[in-house]
Write a protein that holds these residues in place. Structure first.
Motif, mmCIF file in Angstrom:
data_model
loop_
_atom_site.group_PDB
_atom_site.id
_atom_site.type_symbol
_atom_site.label_atom_id
_atom_site.label_comp_id
_atom_site.label_asym_id
_atom_site.label_seq_id
_atom_site.Cartn_x
_atom_site.Cartn_y
_atom_site.Cartn_z
ATOM 1 N N HIS A 69 -10.168 8.394 0.699
ATOM 2 C CA HIS A 69 -9.050 7.348 0.838
ATOM 3 C C HIS A 69 -7.960 7.438 1.689
ATOM 4 O O HIS A 69 -7.527 6.353 2.320
ATOM 5 C CB HIS A 69 -8.521 6.856 -0.594
ATOM 6 C CG HIS A 69 -7.751 5.539 -0.547
ATOM 7 N ND1 HIS A 69 -8.467 4.361 -0.534
ATOM 8 C CD2 HIS A 69 -6.424 5.368 -0.823
ATOM 9 C CE1 HIS A 69 -7.477 3.400 -0.387
ATOM 10 N NE2 HIS A 69 -6.402 3.779 -0.851
ATOM 11 N N ASP A 90 -0.794 -3.935 -4.695
ATOM 12 C CA ASP A 90 -1.476 -3.271 -3.493
ATOM 13 C C ASP A 90 -2.784 -3.790 -3.365
ATOM 14 O O ASP A 90 -3.437 -4.351 -2.267
ATOM 15 C CB ASP A 90 -1.891 -1.656 -3.686
ATOM 16 C CG ASP A 90 -2.370 -1.089 -2.645
ATOM 17 O OD1 ASP A 90 -2.307 -1.455 -1.344
ATOM 18 O OD2 ASP A 90 -3.371 -0.073 -2.801
ATOM 19 N N HIS A 125 -7.112 5.206 5.198
ATOM 20 C CA HIS A 125 -5.735 4.771 5.618
ATOM 21 C C HIS A 125 -5.450 5.012 7.053
ATOM 22 O O HIS A 125 -5.172 4.407 7.920
ATOM 23 C CB HIS A 125 -4.700 4.871 4.637
ATOM 24 C CG HIS A 125 -4.620 3.947 3.739
ATOM 25 N ND1 HIS A 125 -4.260 2.756 3.720
ATOM 26 C CD2 HIS A 125 -4.947 4.348 2.069
ATOM 27 C CE1 HIS A 125 -4.196 2.000 2.302
ATOM 28 N NE2 HIS A 125 -4.728 2.867 1.365
ATOM 29 N N HIS A 178 0.985 3.928 -3.140
ATOM 30 C CA HIS A 178 0.613 5.357 -2.700
ATOM 31 C C HIS A 178 1.678 6.459 -3.064
ATOM 32 O O HIS A 178 1.654 7.448 -2.906
ATOM 33 C CB HIS A 178 -0.072 5.595 -1.630
ATOM 34 C CG HIS A 178 -1.528 5.241 -1.422
ATOM 35 N ND1 HIS A 178 -2.493 5.439 -2.186
ATOM 36 C CD2 HIS A 178 -2.040 3.972 -0.683
ATOM 37 C CE1 HIS A 178 -3.568 4.754 -2.154
ATOM 38 N NE2 HIS A 178 -3.429 3.780 -1.179
ATOM 39 N N SER A 238 1.088 -1.167 0.121
ATOM 40 C CA SER A 238 -0.158 0.352 -0.056
ATOM 41 C C SER A 238 0.849 1.402 -0.204
ATOM 42 O O SER A 238 0.563 2.215 -0.664
ATOM 43 C CB SER A 238 -0.777 -0.087 1.047
ATOM 44 O OG SER A 238 -1.308 1.198 1.582
HETATM 45 ZN ZN LIG Z 1 -4.700 2.653 -0.245
#
Ligand SMILES: [Zn+2]
Length: 174
Positions: free
Chosen positions: A158, A34, A162, A23, A19
């Motif tokens: 998003h 991811d 996280h 990102h 992840s």
């Molecule tokens: Zn993400």
């Protein structure tokens, strides 16, 4: 259950690392890694939840060992089918989200029920933790579903999702 918790840790590490990579570097391969690691993490949660709640790790009665094997085959098949569909048929964002939400909702319902029952029996605050943690995750997950445009061109739903997963992860390990 130790072995299951160790794998839970490894799958968690993989999903968080991939992840972070995705990102910071948005390429085709980093996006796939991811998504596949996140899918593995959610599905692994669905896998070990009934093993813990119904103690399928125990040898007696023998039907538990059979159920465990069957459940393992089902989960491995589901993951293989999921990754194959996304890789070879169609990279489908809506399906991917729906599959993860469905797997998430089932395990959250199982943990809520388990937590409620354990709390009724023991009356200890920590017995209610799993239910509180999954409630938190459901709230954070609603950010994924009720998406909105980035605030100040930077903070989007998003990123908040996280951020919202940090506390329940630490809490869960406790
Ligand atoms: Zn993400």
């Amino acid at each position: 259950m130790r072995r299951y918790y160790e794998y839970f840790g490894y799958v968690g590490i993989a999903s968080w690392v991939f992840s972070m990579i995705f990102h910071t570097r948005d390429f085709d391969v980093t996006e796939k890694l991811d998504y596949y690691a996140a899918g593995a993490s959610v599905l692994y949660g669905l896998y070990y939840t009934p093993i813990r709640i119904f103690r399928l790790d125990q040898k007696r009665p023998p039907v538990k060992a059979t159920l465990l094997r069957l459940w393992t085959v089902i989960c491995v098949s589901l993951y293989t089918a999921h990754v194959s569909y996304l890789s070879f048929w169609h990279w489908n964002y809506v399906y991917n989200m729906a599959a993860n939400v469905a797997a998430g909702v089932v395990q959250n319902a199982l943990w809520s029920g388990f937590s409620y029952r354990t709390y009724q029996k023991l009356k200890k605050p920590w017995a209610a933790w799993p239910g509180m943690i999954v409630a938190w995750i459901i709230l954070a997950m609603s950010l994924e579903l009720l998406d909105f445009p980035p605030l100040v061109g930077m903070v989007d739903a998003h990123s908040l999702w996280h951020l919202g997963t940090v506390v329940p992860t630490i809490w869960w390990y406790k």
